[in-house]
Design an enzyme around this catalytic site. Structure first.
Site, PDB file in Angstrom:
ATOM      1  N   GLY A 158      15.397   6.281 -18.248  1.00 55.12           N
ATOM      2  CA  GLY A 158      14.811   7.536 -17.649  1.00 55.12           C
ATOM      3  C   GLY A 158      14.296   8.329 -18.905  1.00 55.12           C
ATOM      4  O   GLY A 158      13.657   7.930 -20.119  1.00 55.12           O
TER       5      GLY A 158
ATOM      6  N   GLY B 157       0.921   8.254  -8.509  1.00 54.88           N
ATOM      7  CA  GLY B 157       0.258   6.517  -8.020  1.00 54.88           C
ATOM      8  C   GLY B 157       0.429   6.214  -8.597  1.00 54.88           C
ATOM      9  O   GLY B 157       1.243   5.673  -9.526  1.00 54.88           O
TER      10      GLY B 157
ATOM     11  N   VAL C 215       0.856  -0.962   0.038  1.00 56.72           N
ATOM     12  CA  VAL C 215      -0.052  -0.150   0.031  1.00 56.72           C
ATOM     13  C   VAL C 215       1.035   1.392  -0.257  1.00 56.72           C
ATOM     14  O   VAL C 215       1.757   1.485   0.564  1.00 56.72           O
ATOM     15  CB  VAL C 215      -0.824   0.015   1.139  1.00 56.72           C
ATOM     16  CG1 VAL C 215      -1.972   1.536   1.283  1.00 56.72           C
ATOM     17  CG2 VAL C 215      -2.158  -1.228   1.267  1.00 56.72           C
TER      18      VAL C 215
ATOM     19  N   LYS D 115       6.281  -3.460  -6.601  1.00 56.26           N
ATOM     20  CA  LYS D 115       6.598  -3.511  -7.449  1.00 56.26           C
ATOM     21  C   LYS D 115       6.374  -4.432  -8.315  1.00 56.26           C
ATOM     22  O   LYS D 115       6.041  -4.439  -9.535  1.00 56.26           O
ATOM     23  CB  LYS D 115       7.809  -3.183  -7.540  1.00 56.26           C
ATOM     24  CG  LYS D 115       9.012  -2.333  -7.063  1.00 56.26           C
ATOM     25  CD  LYS D 115      10.747  -2.315  -7.419  1.00 56.26           C
ATOM     26  CE  LYS D 115      10.756  -2.092  -8.849  1.00 56.26           C
ATOM     27  NZ  LYS D 115      10.247  -0.950  -9.404  1.00 56.26           N
TER      28      LYS D 115
ATOM     29  N   GLN E  78      16.700   9.140 -20.805  1.00 56.07           N
ATOM     30  CA  GLN E  78      17.086   9.321 -22.118  1.00 56.07           C
ATOM     31  C   GLN E  78      16.495   7.502 -22.719  1.00 56.07           C
ATOM     32  O   GLN E  78      17.436   7.041 -24.137  1.00 56.07           O
ATOM     33  CB  GLN E  78      18.554   8.936 -21.782  1.00 56.07           C
ATOM     34  CG  GLN E  78      19.255  10.027 -21.118  1.00 56.07           C
ATOM     35  CD  GLN E  78      19.365  10.855 -21.754  1.00 56.07           C
ATOM     36  OE1 GLN E  78      19.619  11.342 -23.217  1.00 56.07           O
ATOM     37  NE2 GLN E  78      18.710  11.959 -21.435  1.00 56.07           N
ATOM     38  N   GLY E  79      15.750   7.023 -22.912  1.00 46.90           N
ATOM     39  CA  GLY E  79      15.516   6.025 -22.933  1.00 46.90           C
ATOM     40  C   GLY E  79      15.439   4.897 -22.737  1.00 46.90           C
ATOM     41  O   GLY E  79      15.793   4.938 -21.031  1.00 46.90           O
TER      42      GLY E  79
ATOM     43  N   THR F 268       6.828   7.486  -9.820  1.00 43.94           N
ATOM     44  CA  THR F 268       5.955   6.222  -9.696  1.00 43.94           C
ATOM     45  C   THR F 268       5.490   5.369 -10.445  1.00 43.94           C
ATOM     46  O   THR F 268       4.492   5.497 -10.997  1.00 43.94           O
ATOM     47  CB  THR F 268       4.947   6.121  -7.846  1.00 43.94           C
ATOM     48  OG1 THR F 268       5.762   7.433  -7.514  1.00 43.94           O
ATOM     49  CG2 THR F 268       4.520   4.853  -7.257  1.00 43.94           C
ATOM     50  N   ALA F 269       6.074   4.055 -10.531  1.00 43.78           N
ATOM     51  CA  ALA F 269       4.957   2.744 -11.012  1.00 43.78           C
ATOM     52  C   ALA F 269       5.849   2.952 -13.176  1.00 43.78           C
ATOM     53  O   ALA F 269       5.593   1.710 -13.771  1.00 43.78           O
ATOM     54  CB  ALA F 269       4.036   2.732 -11.134  1.00 43.78           C
ATOM     55  N   ALA F 270       6.932   3.676 -13.494  1.00 42.86           N
ATOM     56  CA  ALA F 270       7.649   3.835 -14.332  1.00 42.86           C
ATOM     57  C   ALA F 270       8.289   2.529 -14.263  1.00 42.86           C
ATOM     58  O   ALA F 270       7.435   2.116 -15.765  1.00 42.86           O
ATOM     59  CB  ALA F 270       8.021   5.382 -14.437  1.00 42.86           C
ATOM     60  N   GLY F 271       9.202   2.343 -14.018  1.00 42.47           N
ATOM     61  CA  GLY F 271      10.106   1.409 -14.568  1.00 42.47           C
ATOM     62  C   GLY F 271       9.150   0.163 -14.147  1.00 42.47           C
ATOM     63  O   GLY F 271       9.074  -0.852 -15.480  1.00 42.47           O
ATOM     64  N   ASP F 272       8.171  -0.292 -13.575  1.00 43.68           N
ATOM     65  CA  ASP F 272       7.504  -1.724 -13.507  1.00 43.68           C
ATOM     66  C   ASP F 272       6.370  -1.390 -14.725  1.00 43.68           C
ATOM     67  O   ASP F 272       5.954  -2.508 -15.161  1.00 43.68           O
ATOM     68  CB  ASP F 272       6.565  -0.882 -11.797  1.00 43.68           C
ATOM     69  CG  ASP F 272       7.830  -1.236 -10.442  1.00 43.68           C
ATOM     70  OD1 ASP F 272       8.480  -1.721 -11.195  1.00 43.68           O
ATOM     71  OD2 ASP F 272       6.826  -0.596 -10.015  1.00 43.68           O
TER      72      ASP F 272
END
Length: 311
Positions: free
Chosen positions: A224, A290, A13, A41, A226-227, A250-254
């Site tokens: 990030g 979020g 959470v 994640k 830079q792709g 938040t959660a961009a990589g996931d």
């Protein structure tokens, strides 16, 4: 073809603390807003995969508290198979405290809670799900012993394994890397594992070589704005990011991981196309607050792709 994905991972959470900037040592600051959202994640990656059409099964653990029930309901609402999510009495559900700065960058503090109880025994109880899987994904927010068990089982069934080594670790992970087909760290996580700071093309090549030498077939390093960078089958390629104004990373990589694997062929023959799709998904994610609330659907990603501009 619909990919069948098994994700072993964390369920948290998220408490999002909005601040102007990180406090200095000894400094007290005010937050401007507090938000509550579903995350973790593993759970984020599962939602990203499911919203892009993958048949997704989750292996993990929550407490029997109200937050555990909420997270269970959220996963079910996203069409994720939760038959192998343990509900542990007298244990809190995982928590993440996200310090979100005005510029969109975040710092995260985690209390593992029930995530720490994800074990090889739980993986063994879930053995049947590996028989039908195309991919198995895991991260470092649950114990490495469970990850090893999951990847061992995946190898036994000829399933492609994908490791997102996050949060970053500076501990040797050679046993796990030998069982990993695709690794997908960001540049910080890569540096922690390899000891090689990423500053240019040569350092990317050296970082990829480190992983290849330990048995990993494909290396994806996200960069990030830079792709992302791919090293696979003796070839290297950069996949550009898309131009957007970030509100919350938040959660961009996931999202990148889950969306990519939803499109990826088990023989990895369309890696660049899957990474491009994932870049579009991440670009949409950073424009909202979020974790779960920001993860886009396949329809949204396809619509965005028609007008998106790469950097």
């Amino acid at each position: 073809m619909t990919n069948n994905i098994v994700i072993l991972g964390s369920i948290n959470v998220d408490r999002i603390l909005h601040i102007a900037q990180l406090p200095q040592p000894g400094e007290t600051i005010k937050m401007t807003q507090l938000d509550l959202a579903a995350g973790g994640k593993g759970a984020n990656q599962a939602v990203a995969a499911a919203r892009s059409g993958a048949a997704t099964t989750f292996i993990g653990a929550v407490g029997t508290d109200a937050e555990g029930r909420m997270m269970h309901e959220q996963l079910v609402a996203n069409g994720i198979n939760v038959d192998h999510v343990a509900q542990v009495a007298d244990m809190v559900t995982g928590q993440a405290y996200i310090l979100l700065q005005a510029g969109g960058q975040n710092s995260i503090i985690i209390n593992a809670g029930a995530n720490a109880l994800v074990s090889p025994a739980l993986v063994a109880q879930s053995e049947a799900v590996f028989e039908q899987a195309d991919f198995v994904i895991t991260q470092f927010e649950t114990p490495v012993a469970a990850a090893l068990a999951a990847f061992d089982s995946a190898r036994d069934h000829g399933v492609t394994t994908i490791l997102n080594p996050a949060p970053a670790s500076d501990q040797p992970q050679d046993d796990l890397l030998r069982l990993t087909d695709v690794i997908a760290p960001n540049e910080t996580e890569s540096a922690r594992l390899t000891g090689i700071k990423i500053t240019d093309a040569a350092s990317l090549t050296a970082s990829a070589a480190y992983f290849h030498q330990r048995g990993v077939k494909a290396v994806i390093i996200t960069l990030g704005e830079q792709g992302s960078f791919l090293s696979y089958a003796g070839q290297e390629q950069r996949v550009p990011a898309f131009r957007v104004d970030a509100v919350d990373t938040t959660a961009a990589g996931d999202t990148f991981i889950g969306a990519m694997v939803s499109q990826l062929r088990p023989d990895l023959s369309n890696l660049v196309a899957a990474m491009t799709y994932a870049s579009k998904a991440s670009a949409l994610t950073v424009q909202k607050l979020g974790a779960f609330p920001s993860i886009p659907t396949e329809k949204a990603i396809q619509s965005f792709g028609q007008s998106a501009q790469q950097r």
